[in-house]
Scaffold this motif. Structure first.
Motif, mmCIF file in Angstrom:
data_model
loop_
_atom_site.group_PDB
_atom_site.id
_atom_site.type_symbol
_atom_site.label_atom_id
_atom_site.label_comp_id
_atom_site.label_asym_id
_atom_site.label_seq_id
_atom_site.Cartn_x
_atom_site.Cartn_y
_atom_site.Cartn_z
ATOM 1 N N GLU A 265 1.045 -1.061 0.113
ATOM 2 C CA GLU A 265 0.135 -0.153 0.037
ATOM 3 C C GLU A 265 0.989 1.337 -0.164
ATOM 4 N N LEU A 267 2.286 5.051 0.583
ATOM 5 C CA LEU A 267 2.013 5.850 1.609
ATOM 6 C C LEU A 267 2.527 7.336 0.683
ATOM 7 N N LYS A 271 7.442 6.032 0.367
ATOM 8 C CA LYS A 271 7.156 5.076 1.775
ATOM 9 C C LYS A 271 6.113 4.130 1.208
ATOM 10 N N ARG A 273 3.881 0.840 2.952
ATOM 11 C CA ARG A 273 3.377 0.106 3.983
ATOM 12 C C ARG A 273 2.732 -1.458 3.595
ATOM 13 N N ALA A 281 2.112 -5.197 10.347
ATOM 14 C CA ALA A 281 2.284 -4.137 9.189
ATOM 15 C C ALA A 281 3.610 -3.831 9.446
ATOM 16 N N GLU A 283 6.147 -0.868 7.560
ATOM 17 C CA GLU A 283 6.239 0.335 7.076
ATOM 18 C C GLU A 283 7.920 0.825 6.699
ATOM 19 N N THR A 284 8.202 0.749 5.507
ATOM 20 C CA THR A 284 9.512 0.822 5.111
ATOM 21 C C THR A 284 9.649 2.007 4.064
ATOM 22 N N ASN A 294 -0.364 -0.465 -5.488
ATOM 23 C CA ASN A 294 -1.241 -0.877 -4.375
ATOM 24 C C ASN A 294 -1.787 -2.440 -4.752
ATOM 25 N N PRO A 323 3.011 -0.602 13.264
ATOM 26 C CA PRO A 323 3.833 -1.014 12.187
ATOM 27 C C PRO A 323 5.328 -1.240 13.009
ATOM 28 N N ASN A 324 5.838 -2.253 12.063
ATOM 29 C CA ASN A 324 7.193 -2.534 12.492
ATOM 30 C C ASN A 324 7.422 -2.986 13.981
ATOM 31 N N PRO A 379 12.133 1.849 10.244
ATOM 32 C CA PRO A 379 11.553 1.799 8.861
ATOM 33 C C PRO A 379 12.755 1.578 7.764
#
Length: 387
Positions: A265, A267, A271, A273, A281, A283-284, A294, A323-324, A379
């Motif tokens: 997904e 962001l 970024k 997700r 989840a 986030e990176t 997506n 996240p993470n 991240p």
């Protein structure tokens, strides 16, 4: 100061200079043995004075590539060049290369000095020059007191040095090494890796080594070519191979890694997700020309040492899903002295590995079997992988 992926062993980086000519070049090289293709249309450039490693599992084609450079095998298709000159059809003894074998292949009835001198005598070098060259090689590998001994009277590490001195005595333009440290015990092998890298740099020669040992390749080589099923998958520095693997295969083959599959997904700019199949989840930050769309299936890799393991939920995290980070139960522990390895079982049943540096001799609230723990990471600690 600009950031880099991992430490830089030396400033020598000719592959980043477009004007630097190739020293060894492979152009669409293929090698077949009957119906079996050992090397499949591979191209590669190696630079002068580079310590280059061919890394991969047994049967991946790395030794076949080395033997073709040495002249023991001829390509079925393609070209191999040294300083711009074709090697095809040039017999091994007329190539300016020398090969050091895994078995060392020392003559048991000859002394250390005579083993080193053997190739020089075959070339018809004058006796005085041979004696001078042998003395130089003995000093180089620190075996002067052992010149009169037979190979059987030496340790494995000393035999390895004799084989190295014999290979270097003819002053080849390229030294080829086929699993040269495989017969040594772990501690001696680790010591010899640094010695060999220092020796190569001081001599200014081009070394090409074949190994299946990732630590060996990463310790010694300026660049590594990771191979699989006759193909070169990625060529990069050790830090780039480890921190930015090109594929899931490389991430899994080089070092320990946790790989999570999930749906992407997008962001804000740069970024991503990821809703993982493990139920948490990620986030990176994605540094690249394009982001997955997506809903695309992606894979995220994070190394165990990049994970923080703790009894308590990470500070600043809200009580809900974040996240993470993920909670689990310590399933197994490996104590290695300098680090401890924790295998943590998640609610979905997946096992995630984390490592922790044992910086102190005594630990308050040590993490032990069956403890409930939290794993978390930054991240930018992981990398998005291609299939």
């Amino acid at each position: 100061m600009a950031k880099t992926l991992g430490p830089v062993r030396r400033s020598f980086q000719p592959w980043n200079d477009p004007s630097e000519p190739a020293y060894i070049e492979l152009r669409d090289v293929t090698k077949r043995f009957g119906d079996f293709t050992a090397v499949d249309r591979q191209s590669l450039v190696i630079y002068e004075r580079e310590f280059f490693a061919l890394l991969g599992p047994s049967g991946c084609g790395k030794t076949t590539l080395l033997r073709m450079l040495a002249g023991f095998e001829e390509p079925s298709e393609g070209e191999m060049l040294l300083q711009g000159r074709p090697l095809t059809g040039v017999p091994p003894h007329k190539r300016p290369v020398n090969m050091m074998f895994q078995s060392y292949a020392l003559f048991p009835h000859m002394s250390v000095a005579d083993n080193i001198a053997f190739g020089l005598k075959q070339e018809g070098m004058a006796k005085a020059d041979i004696a001078q060259r042998v003395a130089q090689m003995l000093r180089l590998v620190k075996l002067e007191p052992f010149a009169g001994r037979k190979p059987a009277q030496l340790s494995g590490g000393q035999q390895q040095r004799v084989a190295l001195a014999r290979a270097l005595a003819k002053r080849p333009k390229v030294l080829l090494l086929d699993e040269p440290l495989g017969a040594l015990d772990k501690k001696l092998r680790e010591e010899t890796q640094f010695e060999l890298a220092d020796l190569q740099e001081s001599l200014g020669l081009t070394f090409v080594i074949v190994t299946h040992d990732q630590e060996e390749a990463m310790t010694m080589a300026d660049r590594i070519a990771v191979m699989d099923h006759g193909r070169i998958i990625q060529v990069a520095t050790p830090a780039e191979i480890y921190e930015a693997p090109a594929t899931r295969y490389i991430a899994d083959f080089v070092g320990d890694v946790n790989i999570f599959e999930g749906q992407a997904e997008r962001l804000e700019e740069g970024k991503l997700r990821i809703a993982t199949t493990a139920g948490f989840a990620v986030e990176t930050v994605v540094n690249g020309p394009s982001l997955p769309a997506n809903g695309d299936t992606v894979w995220f890799a994070v190394r165990p040492e990049k994970m923080v393991i703790s009894h308590d939920r990470p500070a600043g995290a809200s009580s809900g899903p974040a996240p993470n980070m993920v909670e689990g139960e310590v399933w197994d522990i490996g104590y290695l002295g300098d680090v401890s390895i924790y295998n943590v079982k998640l609610a979905c049943g997946d096992i995630v590995r984390a490592t922790r540096l044992n910086a102190a001799r005594e630990v308050e609230r040590p993490i032990t079997w069956d403890d409930r723990v939290w794993l978390s990471w930054r991240p930018d600690s992981g990398v998005l992988l291609a299939g």
